[in-house]
Each structure stands twice: as structure tokens, then as C-alpha cells.
Design an enzyme around this catalytic site. Structure first.
Site, PDB file in Angstrom:
ATOM      1  CG  ASP A   1      -5.877 -11.917   6.471  1.00  0.00           C
ATOM      2  OD1 ASP A   1      -6.644 -12.364   5.668  1.00  0.00           O
ATOM      3  OD2 ASP A   1      -5.867 -10.777   6.832  1.00  0.00           O
TER       4      ASP A   1
ATOM      5  CG  HIS B   1     -11.651 -11.359   1.681  1.00  0.00           C
ATOM      6  ND1 HIS B   1     -11.208 -10.270   1.057  1.00  0.00           N
ATOM      7  CD2 HIS B   1     -10.891 -11.384   2.875  1.00  0.00           C
ATOM      8  CE1 HIS B   1     -10.381  -9.547   1.937  1.00  0.00           C
ATOM      9  NE2 HIS B   1      -9.978 -10.428   2.870  1.00  0.00           N
TER      10      HIS B   1
ATOM     11  CE  LYS C   1     -12.451  -8.698   5.431  1.00  0.00           C
ATOM     12  NZ  LYS C   1     -11.343  -8.049   6.237  1.00  0.00           N
TER      13      LYS C   1
ATOM     14  CG  ASP D   1      -3.972  -9.953   1.939  1.00  0.00           C
ATOM     15  OD1 ASP D   1      -3.136  -9.617   3.026  1.00  0.00           O
ATOM     16  OD2 ASP D   1      -4.924  -9.627   1.860  1.00  0.00           O
TER      17      ASP D   1
ATOM     18  CD  GLU E   1      -8.559  -8.277  -1.344  1.00  0.00           C
ATOM     19  OE1 GLU E   1      -7.165  -7.568  -1.808  1.00  0.00           O
ATOM     20  OE2 GLU E   1      -8.385  -8.829  -0.285  1.00  0.00           O
TER      21      GLU E   1
ATOM     22  CG  HIS F   1      -1.607  -1.135   1.557  1.00  0.00           C
ATOM     23  ND1 HIS F   1      -1.243  -2.298   2.196  1.00  0.00           N
ATOM     24  CD2 HIS F   1      -2.947  -1.135   0.998  1.00  0.00           C
ATOM     25  CE1 HIS F   1      -2.528  -2.866   2.183  1.00  0.00           C
ATOM     26  NE2 HIS F   1      -3.566  -2.283   1.758  1.00  0.00           N
TER      27      HIS F   1
ATOM     28  CG  ASP G   1      -9.998 -11.337   6.855  1.00  0.00           C
ATOM     29  OD1 ASP G   1      -9.461 -12.299   6.123  1.00  0.00           O
ATOM     30  OD2 ASP G   1      -9.565  -9.926   6.323  1.00  0.00           O
TER      31      ASP G   1
HETATM   32  C1  GLT Z   1      -5.885  -5.371   4.011  1.00  0.00           C
HETATM   33  C2  GLT Z   1      -7.005  -6.512   3.655  1.00  0.00           C
HETATM   34  C3  GLT Z   1      -6.685  -7.290   2.602  1.00  0.00           C
HETATM   35  C4  GLT Z   1      -6.353  -6.574   1.354  1.00  0.00           C
HETATM   36  C5  GLT Z   1      -5.240  -5.484   1.325  1.00  0.00           C
HETATM   37  C6  GLT Z   1      -4.935  -4.727  -0.019  1.00  0.00           C
HETATM   38  S1  GLT Z   1      -5.233  -4.428   2.830  1.00  0.00           S
HETATM   39  O1  GLT Z   1      -4.802  -6.064   4.833  1.00  0.00           O
HETATM   40  O2  GLT Z   1      -7.088  -7.306   4.846  1.00  0.00           O
HETATM   41  O3  GLT Z   1      -7.449  -8.414   2.247  1.00  0.00           O
HETATM   42  O4  GLT Z   1      -6.027  -7.484   0.339  1.00  0.00           O
HETATM   43  O5  GLT Z   1      -5.625  -3.778   0.388  1.00  0.00           O
HETATM   44 MN    MN Z   2      -8.156 -10.967   4.795  1.00  0.00          MN
HETATM   45 MN    MN Z   3      -6.567  -9.391   0.444  1.00  0.00          MN
END
Ligand code: GLT
Ligand code: MN
Ligand code: MN
Length: 391
Positions: free
Chosen positions: A258, A221, A184, A292, A182, A55, A256
Site C-alpha cells: 500500500d 493486490h 486480493k 488506498d 475488491e 468503513h 501488501d
Molecule cells: C483494507 C484493505 C483494502 C481495502 C479496504 C476496504 S480495507 O485496508 O487492505 O485493500 O480496500 O475494505
Molecule cells: Mn492493499
Molecule cells: Mn484496497
């Protein structure tokens, strides 16, 4: 070097924000020191990654002067040159500063919407200067807490205006840049606009330059929405719209997470790799494989590199499993489609004559309905490949 250890040809990338995640969450503060960008680039290169994404404010802190920006960018480019790492993708932080608390491109205040465009145009310049050819847009704050605050149709129109505007900006600068949007479903807002891959693809078709935009689906997501990630990815790939991908792991029905790629839903991860690698046939995804995700809050810096290497090794191991599974003769036998010389040509498209033939055919529906398809065996074969006793 181990058999599954990554090399740059694998095209693995990490966001600066992923490995530099300090482990803060809504209930606790940071547990790790932030690392310098040079250190991150060097460590990822050492591990065998291909590139880094960022970013605007991961690289250039919010509020930096033009001189500071130029110095930071020069140092960063030197780190890239020293390590051979590249920047395939860049993006804008349109969610952290309080100015974006009501959204960026969809905010009710035109000053906020104009500021969001200004920040994005600056960040596009920065990304292109560092070599990016894909521009991700994640609209984390583009949503609502109280749905009473705006007509959702207006929000979609504002999104359309923003992306049409940004496409024109890219064209006006002659940049070789494509957008990857993207989706979500929620978090940090209660409801986010354009929440799934399907919504996003339909939206893109309504824009002035649809060929300049595709999707950036993220495992976590779609899984949060309870959807099959690999099916969404396959639909995007089939439509020529898979411009980027965010790989990670996620338990269904949670925030979320990750998590490290492949650490949850291993069958889903294998099916995803089969789609991306084209081991079932058809189009293969050729773009960067971006993680990510971030390390658990329990980890120190060593844990961050364990996490990063783990993402890449798991992908490579699953790639091998994907090839083995799709080349397994028993698998091939079960999923082989019966060939019907009469019906197959008729199914390719409507003709009056073909429709007449189909309507005049007598189908033995009881025999068809009574036939076992052996998908239990097929699924067990997949499990046995994954558990390492076959292939
Ligand atoms: C943030 C978000 C991600 C996105 C990123 C890109 S920022 O971490 O949770 O899913 O991909 O803006
Ligand atoms: Mn995420
Ligand atoms: Mn992402």
C-alpha cells in the site's frame, strides 16, 4: 498553487483508514496518534482532494450506541458541508473483530454469516446517509489458513448468496448504490477466495443482478499475484465493470505494501493512467480516483500529508505524461496498425464467404515473421518521456 497540485475536479479521494493509518505493523506498535475525522476532512480539502471514503467503524467506533452514532454522523456531515468534500464510496469492516476470524459471508457458522449481513446492511444505510453511491466489499477474511476447513465450492455459493441478498436489500430500499468487489490473493488469510480481477468478474456474472456489481481493483493486490494491473483494469473497463479503483504502489512478490501511488513500477503506473484517462482512445474511467495507501512508518503527521499530496501530484504528472506519450508522433507511427482493405472487414466476424477468402489467401509468413516491430524504440520512448527528456 503548483502546476500539478490537485483540485476537486481531479476526483481524488482517500479512505479515512489510509491517512489515519497509525503505522502499526505485525512487528511494531503505532507510531502516530489517530487524528479526528474533522481534521482529516479539513486537511484533505485543503490539499485539493475531492472526497473521503470510510468503513463503518472508521467513522462510528464498533459498539457505539444509536445516539453516539447519530451525533458522530451529524458532526461528520457538518465537516463535509464546511469543506465541500463528498463521500463517493463506503464499505464495511468485516475483518477486524475476532468474530470474523473464519470469514464473514463464507464463515462456517450461520450466526457469523447472519451477523455479517446485519453489519453490512447497517453500514450500507450509513454510507447512503453520507452520500455514497458505490459500496466496496473487500473480503479480507473470506479465505482459509487450513484449506481442509470447507469445500471451496461451498464458499463461492455462500458468497453468491450474500451478494444476491445484499442486492435485494439495496433494491428494497430504493438506494442508488452499486457494489464494487475488491479481489486480493492472500493476506491476512493464506488463500482468499475470488483472488483476482478475472475471478471476480466471472463470479459477478453468476449473480442475480450482475449490473449492480462491478470490481474495485487495487494496484497492490494484482501485483502481489504477479499480474499486470493495467491489463486487468482495461479488461474491467472494457466490460463496463470498473466501478471503483484503489490506487497505490507495490513491489512485486511482497506483502501488501500500500505504498504511495506511483512510487513503484513507474512504467506500470503510466500505463495505468493511460488506460484510465483513455489517452490511447476508447472508454475513459469517470469515477473517483481513490488512494488506498498509507505513509511509511517513519512519518509523523507532516509525512502523512506529504504522502497524500504525493499520490495526487504523481497522478497529475503521469496524466500529463500519458497525453504527451500518446500524442508523440514517433510513438503514433510505431503503433499505427497497418490498414488492409481486403482483410480488415473479414476479421470483423465470421461469414462462410469470408472464411473461404481467408483460407484461400496465401500469407507470406516469412516476410511477416521477419519484420521488426520497433518495440525496443517504443519502450525507450516511454522511458524518455518518464525520465523527463522528451515530451
Ligand atoms: C483494507 C484493505 C483494502 C481495502 C479496504 C476496504 S480495507 O485496508 O487492505 O485493500 O480496500 O475494505
Ligand atoms: Mn492493499
Ligand atoms: Mn484496497
Amino acid at each position: 498553487m503548483g502546476r500539478y497540485d490537485p483540485v476537486p475536479e481531479d476526483r481524488f479521494t482517500f479512505g479515512l483508514w489510509t491517512v489515519n493509518n497509525p503505522g502499526a505493523d505485525p512487528f511494531g506498535s503505532a507510531v502516530r496518534e489517530r487524528m479526528s475525522v474533522r481534521h482529516i476532512v479539513e486537511k484533505l480539502a485543503e490539499l485539493g482532494a475531492y472526497g473521503v471514503n470510510f468503513h463503518d467503524n472508521d467513522l462510528v467506533p464498533f459498539g457505539s450506541s444509536a445516539t453516539e452514532r447519530d451525533r458522530i454522523v451529524a458532526d461528520f456531515k457538518q465537516a463535509l458541508a464546511d469543506t465541500g468534500m463528498v463521500v463517493p464510496m463506503a464499505t464495511t469492516n468485516l475483518f477486524a473483530h475476532p468474530v470474523f476470524k473464519d470469514g464473514a459471508f463464507t464463515a462456517n457458522d450461520p450466526q457469523v454469516r447472519a451477523y455479517a449481513l446485519q453489519k453490512t446492511m447497517d453500514a450500507i444505510d450509513l454510507g447512503v446517509e453520507c452520500g455514497a453511491s458505490t459500496y466496496v466489499c473487500w473480503g479480507g477474511r473470506e479465505g482459509t489458513d487450513s484449506d481442509a476447513c470447507r469445500d471451496p465450492k461451498v464458499a463461492i455459493q455462500r458468497m453468491r448468496d450474500a451478494f444476491n441478498y445484499l442486492c435485494e436489500y439495496v433494491l428494497s430500499r430504493d438506494y442508488e448504490l452499486r457494489f464494487a468487489l475488491e479481489p486480493k490473493p492472500n493476506e491476512p488469510r493464506c488463500n482468499i477466495y475470488l483472488p483476482t480481477v478475472g475471478h471476480m468478474m466471472a463470479f459477478i456474472d453468476t449473480l442475480d443482478h450482475p449490473q449492480m456489481l462491478g470490481v474495485n481493483p487495487e494496484v497492490a493486490h494484482e501485483t502481489m499475484s504477479g499480474l499486470s494491473f493495467h491489463q486487468g483494469v482495461a479488461q474491467a473497463l472494457e466490460a463496463g465493470k470498473l466501478y471503483h479503483i484503489d490506487l497505490n504502489g507495490q513491489k512485486i512478490g511482497r506483502y501488501d505494501q500500500d505504498l504511495r501511488f506511483g512510487s513503484e513500477d513507474i512504467k506500470g503506473a503510466l500505463n495505468l493512467v493511460r488506460v484510465l484517462e483513455g489517452t490511447m482512445g476508447g472508454t475513459k474511467y469517470e469515477g473517483p480516483l481513490h488512494f488506498d495507501a498509507h505513509a511509511y512508518r517513519t512519518e509523523d503527521e507532516q509525512g502523512v500529508w506529504d504522502f497524500a499530496l504525493g499520490c495526487m501530484r504523481t497522478y497529475n504528472i503521469l496524466k500529463e505524461k500519458a497525453h504527451a506519450f500518446d500524442n508523440d508522433p514517433e510513438v503514433q507511427e510505431i503503433i499505427a496498425t497497418p490498414v488492409d482493405g481486403t482483410l480488415d472487414p473479414l476479421l470483423e466476424g465470421f461469414t462462410l464467404e469470408g472464411a473461404g477468402t481467408i483460407r484461400a489467401t496465401t500469407f507470406d509468413v516469412d516476410a511477416l515473421g521477419g519484420k521488426g516491430l520497433r518495440y525496443e524504440r517504443l519502450d525507450q520512448l516511454m522511458m524518455e518521456h518518464l525520465m523527463g527528456v522528451r515530451g
